[in-house]
Design a protein around this motif. Structure first.
Motif, PDB file in Angstrom:
ATOM      1  N   ALA A 135       0.835  -1.202   0.000  1.00 44.65           N
ATOM      2  CA  ALA A 135       0.000   0.000   0.000  1.00 44.65           C
ATOM      3  C   ALA A 135       0.869   1.250   0.000  1.00 44.65           C
ATOM      4  O   ALA A 135       0.442   2.309  -0.457  1.00 44.65           O
ATOM      5  N   GLN A 136       2.079   1.123   0.518  1.00 39.20           N
ATOM      6  CA  GLN A 136       2.965   2.289   0.540  1.00 39.20           C
ATOM      7  C   GLN A 136       3.381   2.669  -0.872  1.00 39.20           C
ATOM      8  O   GLN A 136       3.391   3.848  -1.226  1.00 39.20           O
ATOM      9  N   VAL A 137       3.704   1.662  -1.681  1.00 40.19           N
ATOM     10  CA  VAL A 137       4.096   1.943  -3.070  1.00 40.19           C
ATOM     11  C   VAL A 137       2.891   2.497  -3.833  1.00 40.19           C
ATOM     12  O   VAL A 137       2.981   3.515  -4.532  1.00 40.19           O
ATOM     13  N   LYS A 138       1.743   1.831  -3.670  1.00 34.85           N
ATOM     14  CA  LYS A 138       0.513   2.288  -4.336  1.00 34.85           C
ATOM     15  C   LYS A 138       0.235   3.754  -3.974  1.00 34.85           C
ATOM     16  O   LYS A 138      -0.019   4.590  -4.842  1.00 34.85           O
TER      17      LYS A 138
ATOM     18  N   ILE B 278      -3.038   2.590 -11.805  1.00 39.04           N
ATOM     19  CA  ILE B 278      -2.310   1.615 -10.979  1.00 39.04           C
ATOM     20  C   ILE B 278      -3.099   0.319 -10.953  1.00 39.04           C
ATOM     21  O   ILE B 278      -4.318   0.338 -10.729  1.00 39.04           O
ATOM     22  N   GLU B 279      -2.393  -0.774 -11.175  1.00 41.21           N
ATOM     23  CA  GLU B 279      -3.046  -2.090 -11.121  1.00 41.21           C
ATOM     24  C   GLU B 279      -2.528  -2.847  -9.913  1.00 41.21           C
ATOM     25  O   GLU B 279      -1.320  -2.969  -9.709  1.00 41.21           O
ATOM     26  N   GLU B 280      -3.486  -3.382  -9.147  1.00 45.70           N
ATOM     27  CA  GLU B 280      -3.119  -4.085  -7.917  1.00 45.70           C
ATOM     28  C   GLU B 280      -3.736  -5.487  -7.969  1.00 45.70           C
ATOM     29  O   GLU B 280      -4.954  -5.622  -8.020  1.00 45.70           O
ATOM     30  N   SER B 281      -2.885  -6.513  -7.940  1.00 49.23           N
ATOM     31  CA  SER B 281      -3.466  -7.862  -8.019  1.00 49.23           C
ATOM     32  C   SER B 281      -3.619  -8.512  -6.637  1.00 49.23           C
ATOM     33  O   SER B 281      -4.415  -9.428  -6.485  1.00 49.23           O
ATOM     34  N   ALA B 282      -2.870  -8.053  -5.644  1.00 53.01           N
ATOM     35  CA  ALA B 282      -3.116  -8.524  -4.260  1.00 53.01           C
ATOM     36  C   ALA B 282      -3.683  -7.328  -3.497  1.00 53.01           C
ATOM     37  O   ALA B 282      -3.078  -6.257  -3.495  1.00 53.01           O
ATOM     38  N   VAL B 283      -4.826  -7.522  -2.877  1.00 54.62           N
ATOM     39  CA  VAL B 283      -5.501  -6.394  -2.213  1.00 54.62           C
ATOM     40  C   VAL B 283      -4.671  -5.886  -1.031  1.00 54.62           C
ATOM     41  O   VAL B 283      -4.326  -6.655  -0.139  1.00 54.62           O
ATOM     42  N   THR B 284      -4.330  -4.597  -1.046  1.00 51.85           N
ATOM     43  CA  THR B 284      -3.635  -4.002   0.106  1.00 51.85           C
ATOM     44  C   THR B 284      -4.529  -2.921   0.712  1.00 51.85           C
ATOM     45  O   THR B 284      -5.550  -2.542   0.114  1.00 51.85           O
TER      46      THR B 284
ATOM     47  N   THR C 206      -9.682  -4.393   4.346  1.00 49.74           N
ATOM     48  CA  THR C 206      -8.303  -4.615   3.885  1.00 49.74           C
ATOM     49  C   THR C 206      -7.297  -4.682   5.043  1.00 49.74           C
ATOM     50  O   THR C 206      -6.098  -4.807   4.819  1.00 49.74           O
ATOM     51  N   ARG C 207      -7.809  -4.586   6.268  1.00 49.01           N
ATOM     52  CA  ARG C 207      -6.920  -4.583   7.434  1.00 49.01           C
ATOM     53  C   ARG C 207      -7.154  -5.753   8.389  1.00 49.01           C
ATOM     54  O   ARG C 207      -6.356  -5.957   9.315  1.00 49.01           O
ATOM     55  N   ILE C 208      -8.275  -6.454   8.222  1.00 46.20           N
ATOM     56  CA  ILE C 208      -8.665  -7.368   9.303  1.00 46.20           C
ATOM     57  C   ILE C 208      -8.454  -8.852   8.964  1.00 46.20           C
ATOM     58  O   ILE C 208      -9.189  -9.708   9.432  1.00 46.20           O
ATOM     59  N   GLY C 209      -7.411  -9.114   8.188  1.00 43.38           N
ATOM     60  CA  GLY C 209      -7.065 -10.515   7.907  1.00 43.38           C
ATOM     61  C   GLY C 209      -6.901 -11.314   9.196  1.00 43.38           C
ATOM     62  O   GLY C 209      -7.308 -12.478   9.281  1.00 43.38           O
TER      63      GLY C 209
ATOM     64  N   ASN D  28      -3.321  -8.480   4.193  1.00 38.51           N
ATOM     65  CA  ASN D  28      -4.295  -7.781   5.038  1.00 38.51           C
ATOM     66  C   ASN D  28      -4.060  -8.016   6.532  1.00 38.51           C
ATOM     67  O   ASN D  28      -4.896  -7.639   7.362  1.00 38.51           O
ATOM     68  N   MET D  29      -2.954  -8.697   6.852  1.00 36.62           N
ATOM     69  CA  MET D  29      -2.603  -8.855   8.271  1.00 36.62           C
ATOM     70  C   MET D  29      -1.079  -8.803   8.432  1.00 36.62           C
ATOM     71  O   MET D  29      -0.540  -9.333   9.381  1.00 36.62           O
ATOM     72  N   ILE D  30      -0.452  -8.068   7.487  1.00 36.09           N
ATOM     73  CA  ILE D  30       1.015  -8.095   7.457  1.00 36.09           C
ATOM     74  C   ILE D  30       1.607  -7.546   8.771  1.00 36.09           C
ATOM     75  O   ILE D  30       2.560  -8.093   9.311  1.00 36.09           O
ATOM     76  N   ASP D  31       0.997  -6.486   9.317  1.00 34.85           N
ATOM     77  CA  ASP D  31       1.538  -5.912  10.556  1.00 34.85           C
ATOM     78  C   ASP D  31       1.138  -6.715  11.793  1.00 34.85           C
ATOM     79  O   ASP D  31       1.727  -6.548  12.867  1.00 34.85           O
TER      80      ASP D  31
END
Ligand code: S3P
Length: 439
Positions: free
Chosen positions: A167-170, A186-192, A265-268, A314-317
């Motif tokens: 999401a930072q790059v996007k 911008i094309e995003e194939s994995a939802v961030t 997009t945050r609650i994985g 969606n749960m990277i952090d």
């Protein structure tokens, strides 16, 4: 600064967690570019966001805080002034990457630096697309900070497919796109996380979003004016995550965490934990641009899962604290496609593997993931010392894991908790966690 945590149980109470870090950064950035004064409540007063505030003050933006309400006097898209010194982004990857997009379009030179951790993190991922837009930006050898950005006559639009789920790059490209000629795509194939998209809506910045064949397509154009906004920032799910897991793994616990952002997009982590058998209820759900809820959590016996790789971004952090939950679940939990963890404030795969080893948990570590052999609902961790490697999320995840140790645990090098959760100790104490800090 170190933490000493005693084995815990019976965590009870109602808490709130600090404002969302991602949303706070974006609020400061867009308010600074707006024409007029924005008003923000709930802003995270952690070191990362304070670094963003300082950066914009250095560029002539007046920002003041009246009893927790922030007023940012934006000077318009062309209103930033040349700073007198190097811009110091401290520990914040989000801030340096997002701001690079804006600084690439300014008519003055900037040099962007950060602390030791930030100075080792990859910046090529933004240098490449910004260069494709015509920015004059260069990194140090190895693609790291400091970044040097020189003025250019104009930025061009770009059509860019994100090579990493970031999401930072996007967001960096979206912010640069506000200044670029033509149509930025911008094309995003994995939802961030989609906070920049949401924040553009809050500031009435036109943006088109289409989804087809599991690819998200974002289109935006240069804007002439951004109007100020009135923003109310919700609690950070990433901070709530520590207390969600704390209540799940501590016997006889019941905890209500109020007004937390539950953006899909945050609650994985929420999905993963429920899949493991966690007793988590969402109450008082409010559906606005950033949806929120009160989260009620009760002690649960967790079962291992093969983590759906679609949840990872969606749960990277939350991955460090998820590893703690997995280490106390029944069976083998498998995490794959999580190599990005190695590019965070520390190499979080390695740092958590080290923590699990000290706790006495078996695991197989791979380049892009880990298999964790959980100790089960009756299992306890060794009483030990854990090195957090100066990474806030490793420190807090280890502190929470310590609730299930034999007696007590020292978590070392925890000062960095102040970047995202300055009152972490107070929240812990409020719900009955026995934790102290010492030098
Ligand atoms: C963030 C995006 C994520 C996350 C970080 C905050 C953001 O980073 O890890 O803490 O606010 O955009 P990446 O986009 O690099 O994965």
């Amino acid at each position: 600064m170190n933490f000493l945590i005693k084995k815990g149980e019976g965590l009870k109470g109602e808490i709130t967690v600090p404002g969302d870090k991602s949303i706070s950064h974006r609020s400061i950035i867009l308010s600074s570019l707006a024409e007029g004064t924005s008003r923000i409540t709930g802003l995270l007063e952690g070191e990362d966001c304070l670094a963003t505030i300082e950066v914009f003050r250095e560029m002539g933006i007046k920002i003041h805080n009246d009893d927790g309400v922030y007023y940012i006097e934006g000077k318009g898209l062309k209103g930033l002034e040349s700073p007198d010194k190097t811009l110091d982004f401290g520990n914040s990857g989000t801030s340096v990457r997002l701001c690079s997009g804006i600084l690439s379009a300014q008519n003055f030179k900037t040099i962007l630096t950060g602390d030791i951790s930030l100075s080792s993190r990859p910046m090529q991922r933004i240098v490449e697309p910004l260069s494709a837009m015509g920015a004059n930006i260069s990194s140090a050898e190895g693609g790291t900070l400091p970044l040097e950005i020189y003025p250019v006559d104009k930025l061009n639009s770009v059509k860019y497919s994100l090579p990493v789920a970031s999401a930072q790059v996007k967001s960096c490209i979206m912010l640069a796109g506000l200044f670029a000629e033509g149509k930025t795509e911008i094309e995003e194939s994995a939802v961030t996380r989609n906070h920049t998209e949401n924040m553009f809506q809050e500031f009435n910045i036109p943006i088109e979003i289409n989804n087809s064949n599991n690819v998200k397509n974002i289109v935006l154009r240069k804007v002439d004016l951004i109007k100020p906004a009135n923003l109310n920032i919700c609690g950070d799910f990433s901070s709530a995550a520590f207390f969600i897991v704390a209540a799940l793994i501590s016997p006889n616990s019941e905890l209500l965490i109020k007004n937390v952002g539950i953006n899909e997009t945050r609650i994985g982590l929420l999905h993963a934990l429920r899949h493991m058998g966690a007793n988590i209820e969402l109450k008082n759900q409010l559906d606005s641009i950033e949806p929120t809820a009160d989260i009620l959590v009760k002690t649960s016996n967790l079962k291992a899962i093969n983590l759906n790789t679609k949840l990872v971004a969606n749960m990277i952090d939350e991955m460090p604290v998820f590893f703690i939950a997995a280490a106390l679940a029944e069976g083998k939990t498998l995490v794959k496609d999580a190599k990005e963890l190695r590019t965070k404030e520390s190499d979080r795969l390695q740092a958590m593997a080290d923590a699990l080893k000290s706790f006495g948990v078996n695991f197989d570590l791979k380049d892009d993931g880990i298999a964790i052999y959980g100790l089960g609902s009756k299992g306890t961790f060794n009483s030990t010392d854990i090195d957090s490697y100066g990474d806030h999320r490793i420190a807090m995840a280890s502190a929470i894991g310590s609730l299930r140790c034999d007696t007590e645990v020292n978590v070392l090098d925890c000062l960095n908790v102040n970047t995202s959760y300055p009152n972490f100790l107070e929240t812990c104490k409020d719900i009955g966690i026995d934790i102290q800090n010492y030098e």
